[in-house]
Scaffold this active site. Structure first.
Site, PDB file in Angstrom:
ATOM      1  CB  VAL A  23      62.445 -23.198 -13.449  1.00 36.29           C
ATOM      2  CG1 VAL A  23      63.018 -23.376 -14.861  1.00 36.29           C
ATOM      3  CG2 VAL A  23      62.548 -21.735 -13.026  1.00 36.29           C
ATOM      4  CB  CYS A  73      82.813 -19.369 -12.216  1.00 41.05           C
ATOM      5  SG  CYS A  73      83.611 -19.997 -13.707  1.00 41.05           S
ATOM      6  CB  THR A 125      70.490 -11.641  -3.273  1.00 42.52           C
ATOM      7  OG1 THR A 125      71.334 -11.056  -2.269  1.00 42.52           O
ATOM      8  CG2 THR A 125      69.672 -10.540  -3.923  1.00 42.52           C
ATOM      9  CB  ILE A 126      69.621 -12.800   2.259  1.00 41.65           C
ATOM     10  CG1 ILE A 126      71.107 -12.487   2.423  1.00 41.65           C
ATOM     11  CG2 ILE A 126      69.395 -14.296   2.140  1.00 41.65           C
ATOM     12  CD1 ILE A 126      71.684 -12.966   3.752  1.00 41.65           C
ATOM     13  CG  ASP A 127      72.904  -8.633   0.704  1.00 37.77           C
ATOM     14  OD1 ASP A 127      72.767  -8.976   1.897  1.00 37.77           O
ATOM     15  OD2 ASP A 127      73.989  -8.701   0.109  1.00 37.77           O
ATOM     16  NE  ARG A 162      77.423  -6.507  30.377  1.00 39.38           N
ATOM     17  CZ  ARG A 162      77.532  -7.675  30.985  1.00 39.38           C
ATOM     18  NH1 ARG A 162      76.784  -8.689  30.590  1.00 39.38           N
ATOM     19  NH2 ARG A 162      78.386  -7.836  31.973  1.00 39.38           N
ATOM     20  CD  GLU A 214      67.094  -0.779  34.573  1.00 30.47           C
ATOM     21  OE1 GLU A 214      66.680  -1.929  34.268  1.00 30.47           O
ATOM     22  OE2 GLU A 214      67.025  -0.303  35.717  1.00 30.47           O
TER      23      GLU A 214
END
Length: 319
Positions: A23, A73, A125-127, A162, A214
């Site tokens: 920008v 804010c 945004t990472i979402d 696990r 496993e």
């Protein structure tokens, strides 16, 4: 149009700095002055605004976070707060504003545009939950951060035989969990967009154990429940011993990927072009590798695009 302002708001995302750089340098290249608004809409109300030169954005394209900082804010939600922001913009002679962020940031940009001040929204945004764009700035970097963690955790899961539960970000959208789960070969993925059936998950795990599997990886988006809560539910249903890893804010930081740097540069430049054309109240995005824009209100009214096909594929490939 002589002066263009830049503001980042909401949660930080890798690539925001690349968008700021684009920008500023696009503006200066075309003969405009660029002004940075520090600390989001809070800084806007308080007049924390400084002129940015070419050198101000040197050596930031590779850095995570945002050089302009970010802050919540509550005051800016009110008409009075928005008017204070507009007064500060006019005080500094700023004619148009580029707002880089997520849904809340876009709401702020929309509010200013409705009061006659030209704003352009840049999705960061990472979402990856902003409609009107296939990808948001920061998503690809967060995805790769999670994927790196999944790969490392799988090594330990295999060594100790696990089941590991990995909690990732995604309050309302499960893109991080879905994409990381598919790319990381997770046996089960839980996202806010899909209801899960514990019996199905338990049967999937038992089936894997019968054929000699496993270890397993389960990825849970935070919008479904916490990893610890799911571990408790899974233990009640299966008596399987699990370990939980919560990745947390590590997903937001780090050096942006090449994809995010290029995306941010293209979206930031498009935002300046729109302001140069006298347009406001728009949101930029990417669609089939083409940079597009549409009315910001239309974007905010659309539902997030969820990839049902990817979710089904993940179940097919994790048998």
């Amino acid at each position: 149009m002589k002066r263009i302002g830049i503001l980042t708001s909401g949660g930080d995302a890798p690539g925001m700095n690349a968008a700021i750089r684009a920008v500023v340098r696009k503006s200066i290249y075309h003969g405009f002055e660029a002004y940075g608004v520090y600390q989001g809409f809070s800084g806007l109300i308080n007049g924390n605004i400084k002129k940015l030169e070419l050198g101000s954005v040197g050596d930031i394209i590779h850095r995570g976070g945002t050089m302009l900082r970010s802050a919540r804010c509550e005051e800016f939600i009110t008409k009075e707060g928005q008017q204070k922001g507009i007064e500060q913009l006019k005080k500094f002679g700023i004619d148009g504003l580029v707002v880089i962020g997520g849904n809340g940031s876009f709401m702020g940009a929309k509010a200013l545009s409705e009061q006659g001040f030209p704003c352009i929204g840049v999705p960061a945004t990472i979402d990856n939950d902003i409609p009107g764009t296939e990808f948001t700035i920061g998503f690809d970097t967060a995805l790769n951060t999670v994927l790196d963690a999944v790969d490392k955790i799988r090594d330990t899961a295999s060594s100790h035989e696990r089941t590991f539960i990995i909690e990732v970000m995604g309050r309302d959208a499960g893109d991080i969990a879905l994409w990381a789960g598919l790319a990381g070969g997770a046996e089960t993925i839980l996202v806010p967009e899909e209801k899960y059936v514990m019996d199905d998950i338990a049967e999937r795990l038992r089936s894997g154990q019968k054929r000699g599997k496993e270890h397993s990886i389960i990825i849970v988006a935070e919008g479904v429940m916490s990893g610890t809560q799911f571990a408790e539910e899974l233990h009640k249903a299966t008596n399987i011993d699990t370990r939980v890893s919560v990745l947390g804010h590590i997903q937001r930081g780090g050096t942006p990927t090449g994809f995010d740097r290029v995306l941010a540069s293209r979206l930031g430049a498009k935002a300046v072009e729109l302001l140069m054309q006298g347009k406001g109240g728009r949101a930029v995005g990417i669609d089939k590798d083409i940079i597009v824009d549409e009315d910001i209100l239309t974007v905010l009214e659309k539902p997030h695009k969820y990839h049902q096909d990817m979710y089904e594929l993940s179940k097919e490939l994790s048998i």
